[in-house]
Design an enzyme around this catalytic site. Structure first.
Site, PDB file in Angstrom:
ATOM      1  N   HIS A 179       0.813  -1.216   0.000  1.00 19.01           N
ATOM      2  CA  HIS A 179       0.000   0.000   0.000  1.00 19.01           C
ATOM      3  C   HIS A 179       0.852   1.274   0.000  1.00 19.01           C
ATOM      4  CE1 HIS A 179      -3.693   2.231   0.544  1.00 19.01           C
ATOM      5  NE2 HIS A 179      -4.387   1.141   0.779  1.00 19.01           N
ATOM      6  N   GLU A 312      -2.496  -0.892  -6.149  1.00 17.24           N
ATOM      7  CA  GLU A 312      -2.461  -2.066  -5.273  1.00 17.24           C
ATOM      8  C   GLU A 312      -2.899  -3.315  -6.033  1.00 17.24           C
ATOM      9  OE1 GLU A 312      -5.071  -1.060  -1.859  1.00 17.24           O
ATOM     10  OE2 GLU A 312      -4.975   0.963  -2.612  1.00 17.24           O
TER      11      GLU A 312
HETATM   12  C1  GLA Z   1      -7.728   1.047  -0.101  1.00 19.64           C
HETATM   13  C2  GLA Z   1      -9.190   1.188  -0.163  1.00 19.64           C
HETATM   14  C3  GLA Z   1      -9.582   2.585   0.193  1.00 19.64           C
HETATM   15  C4  GLA Z   1      -9.016   2.972   1.540  1.00 19.64           C
HETATM   16  C5  GLA Z   1      -7.522   2.776   1.546  1.00 19.64           C
HETATM   17  C6  GLA Z   1      -6.916   3.016   2.898  1.00 19.64           C
HETATM   18  O1  GLA Z   1      -7.109   1.555  -1.186  1.00 19.64           O
HETATM   19  O2  GLA Z   1      -9.723   0.820  -1.400  1.00 19.64           O
HETATM   20  O3  GLA Z   1     -10.974   2.718   0.171  1.00 19.64           O
HETATM   21  O4  GLA Z   1      -9.588   2.188   2.535  1.00 19.64           O
HETATM   22  O5  GLA Z   1      -7.198   1.498   1.135  1.00 19.64           O
HETATM   23  O6  GLA Z   1      -7.218   4.263   3.405  1.00 19.64           O
END
Ligand code: GLA
Length: 347
Positions: A179, A312
Site C-alpha cells: 500500500h 495495489e
Molecule cells: C484502499 C481502499 C480505500 C481505503 C484505503 C486506505 O485503497 O480501497 O478505500 O480504505 O485502502 O485508506
C-alpha cells in the site's frame, strides 16, 4: 560494496526494536523498509534535475506508523480490500472476520500484515530484503498457520520487485498487496492530479454502496475510468460517477495478455519521473488518496486529498463470494508465489 544499511527506527512498547533497512543501487535509487508492518518508508529516485528525492508518502517516526489508519507504505493481508459483512466462505464453513471498516472487513482486519512484526533478513548478494512472518491459525479469525515471505528486491534497472511466497496448513485465502502512496513529483504539497496514468484494463468491478463487489463488471470505454491511453488523473476526477468515492477507488481487471508486460504506467512529466508496473495478479485497486485530507504528520506536513496514488495489485476482492472471481484459497502443500514490480525511469 555494502549496499544494505540498517539503523534503529524505534522501539515497540514490549521492547522489541524496529529497524529501518535501506537498499541502494548505483543510480541513486533507494528504498527503505521497516520490520513493523513491512512498511516501505521511502523510495528515493532522482528526477530530470538529478536530485535524489523521496517519491512516496511516509512518516519519520514509529509512533506515527503505529497509528497509520491509511496503511501508508504497508504490506496488506491476508486479504487486501473489502469482504462484505466480513463473511468468508471456505468449503461449507463461514468464518466471521472482524468488521474493522463497518459494515465490512478491510485489508485483513485489525491485526493484518500492516501492523505485524516481521523478520527482515538482508541479502547483499541479490540486493534484497527478505521479510517473513508466521500468521498463526485463527489470527484475525482466518484459518491456518500461514507462513509468508515477502521479498523487496532492487535491480540496477531501477526496478523494485515485490515477491510474495507462502504456505499454509489449512485452506485460507491469501491476497496480499503493498500500500505505497506514490507521488512522482517528490512534493506531497503537489497533488497527483497532474500525473498522467495509463492502465491496460477494459473493465472494473462494480461495487455496492459500501464498496463491496456486486459480482458485475463495468466496461470502462469512453468513461472517466478509461485509462487505456495516457490521461491526466485530474481530468475527470470530479465526474459525478466518482463523487461517492471522492475520486478513484476502484478495482481494475487487467486485460488478459501473454507474458510479463506493463499493466500500468504513471508519469509526472514536469520532473520526468515515470513508473511502469508489472504484476501477475489479475487486477489492482487504484486509489487516489481520497480520504487523506489535511492529515498532519509529525513535521506538520499535511498529507492532502489526492496527494498520492496507490496501485495495489491483488486478487479480485471478496473472491470467495463469486465463482467467476479469483481462486484465492491457498491449500496445504500448495506453494504460493506472486509478484508485482515497479520500475522507475526518467522520460
Ligand atoms: C484502499 C481502499 C480505500 C481505503 C484505503 C486506505 O485503497 O480501497 O478505500 O480504505 O485502502 O485508506
Amino acid at each position: 560494496m555494502n549496499r544494505i544499511t540498517k539503523k534503529i527506527f524505534g522501539k515497540l512498547k514490549d521492547g522489541r526494536n524496529v529497524y529501518e533497512f535501506t537498499l541502494k543501487n548505483l543510480n541513486g535509487f533507494e528504498i527503505s523498509a521497516i520490520n513493523y508492518g513491512g512498511i516501505i518508508t521511502r523510495i528515493v529516485f532522482p528526477g530530470r534535475d538529478g536530485i535524489p528525492s523521496n517519491i512516496v508518502l511516509g512518516y519519520d517516526t514509529l509512533d506515527a506508523y503505529l497509528k497509520n489508519p491509511f496503511y501508508i507504505g504497508a504490506l496488506v493481508g491476508r486479504t487486501a480490500n473489502r469482504i462484505k459483512g466480513g463473511q468468508l466462505l471456505i468449503g461449507n464453513h463461514t468464518y466471521q472476520l472482524s468488521l474493522n471498516n463497518p459494515p465490512n472487513h478491510l485489508h485483513g482486519g485489525y491485526n493484518g500484515f500492516h501492523n505485524r512484526f516481521w523478520d527482515i533478513e538482508p541479502d547483499e548478494t541479490n540486493n534484497l530484503l527478505k521479510l517473513s512472518y508466521l500468521s498463526p491459525d485463527g489470527e484475525g479469525a482466518y484459518p491456518g498457520n500461514l507462513n509468508i515471505e515477502v521479498l523487496y528486491a532492487l535491480s540496477e534497472e531501477n526496478e523494485l520487485k515485490i515477491t510474495y511466497k507462502a504456505s499454509t496448513d489449512k485452506p485460507t485465502p491469501l491476497s496480499p498487496t503493498q500500500h505505497t502512496y506514490f507521488n512522482l513529483s517528490a512534493n506531497p504539497g503537489e497533488t497527483i492530479l497532474n500525473h498522467d496514468l495509463k492502465i491496460k484494463s477494459l473493465e472494473l468491478l462494480e461495487v455496492d454502496d459500501h464498496q463491496c463487489p456486486t459480482g458485475e463488471f463495468i466496461n470502462v470505454k469512453n468513461s472517466p475510468f478509461d485509462f487505456n491511453q495516457f490521461r491526466k488523473i485530474g481530468e475527470q476526477i470530479d465526474h459525478k460517477l466518482l463523487s461517492k468515492m471522492r475520486g478513484y477507488d476502484h478495482f481494475y481487471i487487467f486485460n488478459k495478455v501473454e507474458g510479463a508486460e506493463k499493466k500500468a504506467e504513471l508519469w509526472h512529466k514536469p520532473s520526468g519521473r515515470y513508473l511502469s508496473m508489472k504484476s501477475d495478479f489479475p487486477g489492482m485497486q487504484v486509489y487516489t488518496s481520497n480520504f487523506l485530507e489535511n492529515i498532519p504528520d509529525e513535521k506538520n506536513r499535511f498529507y492532502q486529498k489526492h496527494g498520492a496514488i496507490c496501485l495495489e495489485a491483488h486478487f479480485h476482492p471478496d473472491s470467495s463470494r463469486y465463482n467467476h472471481f479469483s481462486d484465492w484459497i491457498l491449500i496445504p502443500d500448495e506453494k504460493f508465489e506472486h509478484s508485482t514490480s515497479y520500475r522507475f525511469e526518467i522520460k
